[in-house]
Motif scaffolding. Structure first.
Motif: not given
Length: 192
Positions: A17-43
């Motif tokens: 989304x371009x910056x002119x559109x309203x900001x997004x709040x993602x209310x359900x991310x599973x970032x604590x799952x082990x499959x994301x750990x290697x690339x968490x900062x990038x995600x």
């Protein structure tokens, strides 16, 4: 203007989304799952570049909830990371011993914004239904006690889900987010 961009993984495309559109709040991310750990900062970096201004990391077990709290501390501003604390119905059978008091303690963290994930999943029944119901009720009691909203999951358990929620008149409907449910229009309207 909408454009395709890579987000959670290189094989998953999302809308940027371009910056002119309203900001997004993602209310359900599973970032604590082990499959994301290697690339968490990038995600997390890609999410914020794509106008996601805040994310709520879902707690699906006591350990995962504790890990989610750690993640909220590990990524300082401008990353607005928050979390939920709870146990997904699949893992309800793991709620033994002093899990209620541990959960209560985790819920006190300032970056914890909701109780959950919690609810009922009678589709897979990875935990016995009566255990799921007991854990769900305990989570709802904690929500009333703490004043936090509830982040819920329901699958093939609509009638039981509503029957249990109805036992908690001190938990207003606007404090319950049913992010996952099975059913049709009738069920949707009952949740709304």
């Amino acid at each position: 203007m909408l454009a395709r961009s890579s987000f959670a993984s290189e094989s998953t495309s999302c809308l940027k989304i371009d910056a002119c559109v309203s900001p997004i709040v993602d209310i359900g991310v599973n970032l604590a799952h082990k499959s994301f750990q290697a690339s968490l900062p990038e995600i997390i970096h890609r999410a914020f570049e794509s106008n996601v201004t805040a994310m709520v990391i879902t707690g699906s077990t006591v350990k995962c909830s504790s890990d989610a709290i750690s993640l909220t501390r590990d990524f300082p501003e401008p990353c607005q990371l928050y979390c939920t604390v709870g146990t997904h119905p699949h893992y309800s059978k793991e709620c033994v011993g002093d899990w209620v008091n541990i959960t209560r303690s985790l819920l006190q963290h300032p970056r914890c914004v909701a109780v959950g994930e919690t609810g009922l999943d009678f589709f897979r029944n990875l935990s016995p239904p009566q255990v799921q119901e007991a854990v769900f009720e305990a989570h709802l009691r904690l929500a009333v006690e703490t004043g936090k909203p509830v982040f819920c999951h329901e699958r093939d358990a609509h009638e039981r889900f509503l029957a249990i929620v109805d036992r908690f008149p001190d938990l207003p409907p606007e404090r319950i987010c049913v992010h996952c449910f099975t059913g049709g229009r009738r069920e949707l309207e009952e949740y709304v």
